[in-house]
Scaffold this motif. Structure first.
Motif, PDB file in Angstrom:
ATOM      1  N   ASN A  78      -2.786  12.306  56.187  1.00 20.51           N
ATOM      2  CA  ASN A  78      -3.412  13.152  55.178  1.00 20.51           C
ATOM      3  C   ASN A  78      -4.836  13.476  55.633  1.00 20.51           C
ATOM      4  OD1 ASN A  78      -5.135  11.006  54.402  1.00 20.51           O
ATOM      5  ND2 ASN A  78      -3.647  10.258  52.924  1.00 20.51           N
ATOM      6  N   GLU A  79      -5.578  14.184  54.808  1.00 22.90           N
ATOM      7  CA  GLU A  79      -6.925  14.630  55.195  1.00 22.90           C
ATOM      8  C   GLU A  79      -7.832  13.472  55.604  1.00 22.90           C
ATOM      9  OE1 GLU A  79      -8.680  17.152  52.212  1.00 22.90           O
ATOM     10  OE2 GLU A  79      -6.816  18.303  52.023  1.00 22.90           O
ATOM     11  N   LYS A  80      -7.743  12.352  54.915  1.00 19.86           N
ATOM     12  CA  LYS A  80      -8.615  11.206  55.218  1.00 19.86           C
ATOM     13  C   LYS A  80      -8.363  10.681  56.631  1.00 19.86           C
ATOM     14  CE  LYS A  80     -10.749   7.154  53.431  1.00 19.86           C
ATOM     15  NZ  LYS A  80     -12.028   7.222  54.068  1.00 19.86           N
ATOM     16  N   ASP A  81      -7.128  10.770  57.118  1.00 13.87           N
ATOM     17  CA  ASP A  81      -6.830  10.317  58.471  1.00 13.87           C
ATOM     18  C   ASP A  81      -7.662  11.049  59.517  1.00 13.87           C
ATOM     19  OD1 ASP A  81      -4.672   8.413  57.976  1.00 13.87           O
ATOM     20  OD2 ASP A  81      -3.452  10.135  57.435  1.00 13.87           O
ATOM     21  N   PHE A  82      -8.010  12.302  59.235  1.00 12.71           N
ATOM     22  CA  PHE A  82      -8.702  13.127  60.216  1.00 12.71           C
ATOM     23  C   PHE A  82     -10.222  13.136  60.051  1.00 12.71           C
ATOM     24  CE2 PHE A  82      -4.379  14.700  59.949  1.00 12.71           C
ATOM     25  CZ  PHE A  82      -4.016  14.669  61.282  1.00 12.71           C
ATOM     26  N   LYS A  83     -10.729  12.408  59.065  1.00 13.63           N
ATOM     27  CA  LYS A  83     -12.186  12.316  58.910  1.00 13.63           C
ATOM     28  C   LYS A  83     -12.763  11.564  60.093  1.00 13.63           C
ATOM     29  CE  LYS A  83     -12.803  12.880  54.025  1.00 13.63           C
ATOM     30  NZ  LYS A  83     -13.281  12.331  52.789  1.00 13.63           N
ATOM     31  N   SER A 173       9.519  -6.112  43.490  1.00 15.20           N
ATOM     32  CA  SER A 173       9.191  -5.604  42.151  1.00 15.20           C
ATOM     33  C   SER A 173       8.538  -6.687  41.294  1.00 15.20           C
ATOM     34  CB  SER A 173      10.420  -5.027  41.468  1.00 15.20           C
ATOM     35  OG  SER A 173      11.357  -6.038  41.185  1.00 15.20           O
ATOM     36  N   ILE A 174       8.920  -7.924  41.490  1.00 12.36           N
ATOM     37  CA  ILE A 174       8.300  -9.031  40.743  1.00 12.36           C
ATOM     38  C   ILE A 174       6.876  -9.282  41.247  1.00 12.36           C
ATOM     39  CG2 ILE A 174       8.382 -11.524  40.336  1.00 12.36           C
ATOM     40  CD1 ILE A 174      11.507 -11.192  40.402  1.00 12.36           C
ATOM     41  N   LEU A 175       6.718  -9.319  42.571  1.00 15.24           N
ATOM     42  CA  LEU A 175       5.404  -9.617  43.155  1.00 15.24           C
ATOM     43  C   LEU A 175       4.370  -8.542  42.857  1.00 15.24           C
ATOM     44  CD1 LEU A 175       6.400 -10.948  46.694  1.00 15.24           C
ATOM     45  CD2 LEU A 175       5.577 -12.276  44.742  1.00 15.24           C
ATOM     46  N   LEU A 176       4.799  -7.295  42.830  1.00 10.54           N
ATOM     47  CA  LEU A 176       3.844  -6.203  42.701  1.00 10.54           C
ATOM     48  C   LEU A 176       3.988  -5.428  41.400  1.00 10.54           C
ATOM     49  CD1 LEU A 176       3.970  -4.906  46.358  1.00 10.54           C
ATOM     50  CD2 LEU A 176       2.332  -6.452  45.320  1.00 10.54           C
ATOM     51  N   LYS A 177       4.366  -6.123  40.356  1.00 15.25           N
ATOM     52  CA  LYS A 177       4.613  -5.487  39.065  1.00 15.25           C
ATOM     53  C   LYS A 177       3.453  -4.615  38.589  1.00 15.25           C
ATOM     54  CE  LYS A 177       7.741  -7.477  35.962  1.00 15.25           C
ATOM     55  NZ  LYS A 177       8.147  -8.565  35.158  1.00 15.25           N
ATOM     56  N   ASN A 178       2.233  -5.082  38.764  1.00 17.12           N
ATOM     57  CA  ASN A 178       1.086  -4.375  38.213  1.00 17.12           C
ATOM     58  C   ASN A 178       0.241  -3.647  39.251  1.00 17.12           C
ATOM     59  OD1 ASN A 178       1.628  -5.288  35.567  1.00 17.12           O
ATOM     60  ND2 ASN A 178       0.805  -7.283  36.130  1.00 17.12           N
ATOM     61  N   VAL A 179       0.773  -3.470  40.451  1.00 20.96           N
ATOM     62  CA  VAL A 179       0.006  -2.827  41.502  1.00 20.96           C
ATOM     63  C   VAL A 179       0.272  -1.331  41.492  1.00 20.96           C
ATOM     64  CG1 VAL A 179      -0.304  -2.683  44.001  1.00 20.96           C
ATOM     65  CG2 VAL A 179       0.010  -4.899  42.914  1.00 20.96           C
ATOM     66  N   ASP A 180      -0.770  -0.555  41.674  1.00 24.83           N
ATOM     67  CA  ASP A 180      -0.634   0.893  41.722  1.00 24.83           C
ATOM     68  C   ASP A 180      -0.181   1.321  43.112  1.00 24.83           C
ATOM     69  OD1 ASP A 180      -0.767   3.602  41.503  1.00 24.83           O
ATOM     70  OD2 ASP A 180      -2.944   3.700  41.214  1.00 24.83           O
ATOM     71  N   LEU A 181       1.127   1.514  43.287  1.00 27.31           N
ATOM     72  CA  LEU A 181       1.690   1.866  44.584  1.00 27.31           C
ATOM     73  C   LEU A 181       1.423   3.313  44.967  1.00 27.31           C
ATOM     74  CD1 LEU A 181       5.087   0.014  44.307  1.00 27.31           C
ATOM     75  CD2 LEU A 181       3.084  -0.660  45.613  1.00 27.31           C
ATOM     76  N   LEU A 182       0.957   4.098  44.040  1.00 21.48           N
ATOM     77  CA  LEU A 182       0.668   5.495  44.368  1.00 21.48           C
ATOM     78  C   LEU A 182      -0.516   5.626  45.305  1.00 21.48           C
ATOM     79  CD1 LEU A 182       1.251   7.109  40.885  1.00 21.48           C
ATOM     80  CD2 LEU A 182       2.800   7.032  42.829  1.00 21.48           C
ATOM     81  N   LYS A 183      -1.294   4.568  45.463  1.00 17.38           N
ATOM     82  CA  LYS A 183      -2.473   4.636  46.324  1.00 17.38           C
ATOM     83  C   LYS A 183      -2.100   4.849  47.786  1.00 17.38           C
ATOM     84  CE  LYS A 183      -5.480   2.077  43.309  1.00 17.38           C
ATOM     85  NZ  LYS A 183      -6.290   0.913  43.070  1.00 17.38           N
ATOM     86  N   ILE A 184      -0.919   4.445  48.191  1.00 18.15           N
ATOM     87  CA  ILE A 184      -0.514   4.667  49.585  1.00 18.15           C
ATOM     88  C   ILE A 184      -0.378   6.163  49.849  1.00 18.15           C
ATOM     89  CG2 ILE A 184       1.476   4.535  51.145  1.00 18.15           C
ATOM     90  CD1 ILE A 184       1.793   1.715  50.444  1.00 18.15           C
ATOM     91  N   SER A 185       0.303   6.864  48.972  1.00 21.53           N
ATOM     92  CA  SER A 185       0.541   8.283  49.235  1.00 21.53           C
ATOM     93  C   SER A 185      -0.617   9.165  48.821  1.00 21.53           C
ATOM     94  CB  SER A 185       1.838   8.732  48.568  1.00 21.53           C
ATOM     95  OG  SER A 185       1.854   8.365  47.219  1.00 21.53           O
ATOM     96  N   SER A 186      -1.538   8.673  48.031  1.00 18.50           N
ATOM     97  CA  SER A 186      -2.622   9.546  47.567  1.00 18.50           C
ATOM     98  C   SER A 186      -3.977   9.204  48.184  1.00 18.50           C
ATOM     99  CB  SER A 186      -2.725   9.475  46.047  1.00 18.50           C
ATOM    100  OG  SER A 186      -3.101   8.173  45.631  1.00 18.50           O
ATOM    101  N   SER A 187      -4.138   8.032  48.825  1.00 24.12           N
ATOM    102  CA  SER A 187      -5.461   7.713  49.371  1.00 24.12           C
ATOM    103  C   SER A 187      -5.670   8.308  50.729  1.00 24.12           C
ATOM    104  CB  SER A 187      -5.733   6.243  49.451  1.00 24.12           C
ATOM    105  OG  SER A 187      -4.683   5.404  49.257  1.00 24.12           O
TER     106      SER A 187
END
Length: 187
Positions: A78-83, A173-187
């Motif tokens: 994504n864009e951040k990769d190229f900064k 799913s048990i270990l990461l119940k409350n983790v925002d996994l969208l950060k991988i695709s959006s950060s």
């Protein structure tokens, strides 16, 4: 393209195929378990090129990555990769993104253990982005042994790998119940 891979040590997989693994909550990512020679030819070339053109890992490490089973994820840049950032900033950025993927790998190792006693270790992980000539290694020292205390390879059939993958999703799913996994695709 980003390639995150973890070496699976002390495991023999009795199938001549790569097992597809897609984190259910992360978009635009492909994942595979197995030796890269069992991927389709295009993916094998991409991963092989990234490994063999890395100036960050030794010839011995490269040989192990080519010959051993791996847990590999591919996801778009994504864009951040190229900064234009320094290596330390890139390392921190990718380590944060890859932590979720490494945790999935650890959940797979736990799934393997629930299927049968083993000494499978996932201590060596690598991140490659050939588009920006970035590569890095992440090493953990956490060695598992068989219940007897031995360290040796354990054989898994195709069915046992599939059972371990199913368990991996439940564990993850048990270990990461409350983790925002969208950060991988959006950060």
């Amino acid at each position: 393209m980003n390639i995150f891979t973890s070496r699976l040590d002390n495991i023999e997989i009795g199938s001549k195929k790569a097992f597809s693994v897609v984190p259910k909550d992360i978009k635009n990512i492909e994942g595979y378990i197995g030796n890269i020679k069992y991927l389709d030819a295009k993916l094998e070339r991409v991963i092989d090129h990234a490994i063999n053109h890395s100036d960050f890992i030794s010839k011995a490490q490269k040989a192990l990555l080519i010959s051993k089973p791996l847990f590999t994820f591919l996801y778009p840049s994504n864009e951040k990769d190229f900064k234009n950032e320094n290596k330390e900033s890139k390392d921190s950025y990718y380590m944060y993104k890859d932590l979720y993927l490494h945790n999935l790998t650890v959940a797979f190792a736990l799934g393997l253990w629930l299927v049968k006693d083993n000494a499978v270790n996932v201590n060596h992980s690598y991140h490659f982005n050939p588009l920006i000539n970035y590569n890095s290694t992440y090493n953990r020292t956490l060695s598992f042994t068989l219940s007897s205390g031995e360290i040796k390879s354990t054989y898994y059939s195709e069915n046992e790998i599939n059972n371990s993958i199913s368990l991996m999703y439940d564990i993850y799913s048990i270990l990461l119940k409350n983790v925002d996994l969208l950060k991988i695709s959006s950060s």
